[in-house]
Design a protein around this motif. Structure first.
Motif, short mmCIF file in Angstrom:
data_model
loop_
_atom_site.label_atom_id
_atom_site.label_comp_id
_atom_site.label_asym_id
_atom_site.label_seq_id
_atom_site.Cartn_x
_atom_site.Cartn_y
_atom_site.Cartn_z
N ILE A 134 11.54 -51.30 -138.18
CA ILE A 134 11.06 -52.21 -139.21
C ILE A 134 11.98 -53.43 -139.23
CG2 ILE A 134 10.58 -52.57 -141.67
CD1 ILE A 134 10.03 -49.56 -141.89
N LEU A 135 11.35 -54.60 -139.20
CA LEU A 135 12.06 -55.88 -139.32
C LEU A 135 11.71 -56.53 -140.64
CD1 LEU A 135 11.27 -57.51 -135.84
CD2 LEU A 135 13.25 -56.10 -136.44
N THR A 136 12.57 -57.43 -141.08
CA THR A 136 12.28 -58.23 -142.27
C THR A 136 12.75 -59.66 -142.02
OG1 THR A 136 12.44 -58.28 -144.69
CG2 THR A 136 14.47 -57.78 -143.48
N ASN A 137 12.41 -60.53 -142.95
CA ASN A 137 12.91 -61.91 -142.87
C ASN A 137 14.23 -61.99 -143.64
OD1 ASN A 137 11.80 -61.58 -145.42
ND2 ASN A 137 10.79 -63.56 -145.46
N TYR A 138 14.86 -63.17 -143.62
CA TYR A 138 16.18 -63.31 -144.23
C TYR A 138 16.16 -62.98 -145.72
CZ TYR A 138 20.73 -65.17 -145.41
OH TYR A 138 22.02 -65.30 -145.86
N ASN A 139 15.09 -63.35 -146.41
CA ASN A 139 14.98 -63.09 -147.85
C ASN A 139 14.49 -61.69 -148.18
OD1 ASN A 139 15.81 -65.72 -148.54
ND2 ASN A 139 13.74 -66.47 -148.18
N LYS A 140 14.18 -60.92 -147.15
CA LYS A 140 13.75 -59.52 -147.29
C LYS A 140 12.44 -59.38 -148.06
CE LYS A 140 18.57 -58.18 -147.03
NZ LYS A 140 19.73 -57.61 -147.69
N THR A 141 11.54 -60.33 -147.87
CA THR A 141 10.27 -60.32 -148.59
C THR A 141 9.10 -59.85 -147.72
OG1 THR A 141 9.92 -62.65 -148.06
CG2 THR A 141 10.95 -62.15 -150.18
N VAL A 142 9.27 -59.86 -146.41
CA VAL A 142 8.19 -59.50 -145.48
C VAL A 142 8.67 -58.33 -144.62
CG1 VAL A 142 6.72 -60.31 -143.60
CG2 VAL A 142 7.41 -61.90 -145.41
N LEU A 143 7.79 -57.38 -144.35
CA LEU A 143 8.13 -56.24 -143.49
C LEU A 143 7.20 -56.22 -142.29
CD1 LEU A 143 8.60 -53.42 -146.16
CD2 LEU A 143 10.37 -54.80 -145.04
N TYR A 144 7.78 -55.92 -141.13
CA TYR A 144 7.02 -55.79 -139.88
C TYR A 144 7.41 -54.48 -139.23
CZ TYR A 144 5.65 -56.36 -135.04
OH TYR A 144 5.10 -56.15 -133.79
N THR A 145 6.44 -53.68 -138.85
CA THR A 145 6.70 -52.41 -138.18
C THR A 145 6.25 -52.51 -136.73
OG1 THR A 145 6.30 -51.26 -140.26
CG2 THR A 145 6.28 -49.92 -138.26
N GLY A 146 7.09 -52.04 -135.81
CA GLY A 146 6.76 -52.10 -134.40
C GLY A 146 7.27 -50.87 -133.65
N VAL A 147 6.98 -50.85 -132.35
CA VAL A 147 7.41 -49.77 -131.47
C VAL A 147 7.84 -50.38 -130.14
CG1 VAL A 147 5.10 -49.29 -130.57
CG2 VAL A 147 6.79 -47.47 -130.62
N THR A 148 8.85 -49.79 -129.50
CA THR A 148 9.35 -50.30 -128.23
C THR A 148 10.10 -49.21 -127.49
OG1 THR A 148 10.64 -52.08 -127.19
CG2 THR A 148 11.54 -51.12 -129.20
N ASN A 149 10.31 -49.43 -126.20
CA ASN A 149 11.17 -48.54 -125.43
C ASN A 149 12.54 -49.17 -125.18
OD1 ASN A 149 10.35 -50.46 -123.56
ND2 ASN A 149 10.33 -49.03 -121.87
N ASP A 150 12.73 -50.43 -125.60
CA ASP A 150 14.00 -51.13 -125.44
C ASP A 150 14.23 -51.98 -126.68
OD1 ASP A 150 16.15 -52.78 -124.76
OD2 ASP A 150 15.49 -53.00 -122.68
N LEU A 151 14.92 -51.42 -127.64
CA LEU A 151 15.11 -52.09 -128.93
C LEU A 151 15.89 -53.39 -128.78
CD1 LEU A 151 14.40 -51.84 -131.89
CD2 LEU A 151 16.43 -50.41 -132.20
N ASN A 152 16.92 -53.40 -127.97
CA ASN A 152 17.71 -54.60 -127.74
C ASN A 152 16.83 -55.74 -127.21
OD1 ASN A 152 20.09 -56.21 -127.44
ND2 ASN A 152 20.07 -55.71 -125.27
#
Length: 107
Positions: free
Chosen positions: A10-28
């Motif tokens: 889960i990612l967010t923006n700087y103000n922590k108002t938006v959430l994004y969920t994703g999937v990957t095999n290489d997080l970096n």
């Protein structure tokens, strides 16, 4: 049996108002791609500046990571917040744990 690493995150923006969920095999690599807008076209993360990792979970199998991503995407914001705060109560940005932050563009 081989061990593999797949991540639901889960990612967010700087103000922590938006959430994004994703999937990957290489997080970096995926964090790098989100930060520099490597995805084709106008992506959600670019539009809302969701570059900050606040939660992730490791899986051995890709189907488990994808199932978890779908599950979380179906949740309310309140339920996602509870998940995040179980492991990251202060919503610390975890990018530095995964990669050099901010990332340096190398071409």
């Amino acid at each position: 049996m081989s061990q593999y690493n797949f991540f639901t995150y889960i990612l967010t923006n700087y103000n922590k108002t938006v959430l994004y969920t994703g999937v990957t095999n290489d997080l970096n690599q995926r964090l790098y791609e989100h930060y520099f807008g490597v995805a084709q076209g106008e992506s959600f993360t670019s539009k809302y500046k969701c570059y900050y990792l606040i939660w992730f979970e490791r899986h051995q199998f890709i189907n488990h990571a994808i199932e978890r991503e779908k599950e979380i995407k179906g949740w309310t914001r309140e339920k996602k917040v509870k998940l995040i705060e179980q492991e990251n109560p202060n919503w610390d940005f975890l990018n530095k744990e995964i990669m050099e932050w901010p990332p340096i563009f190398t071409d």
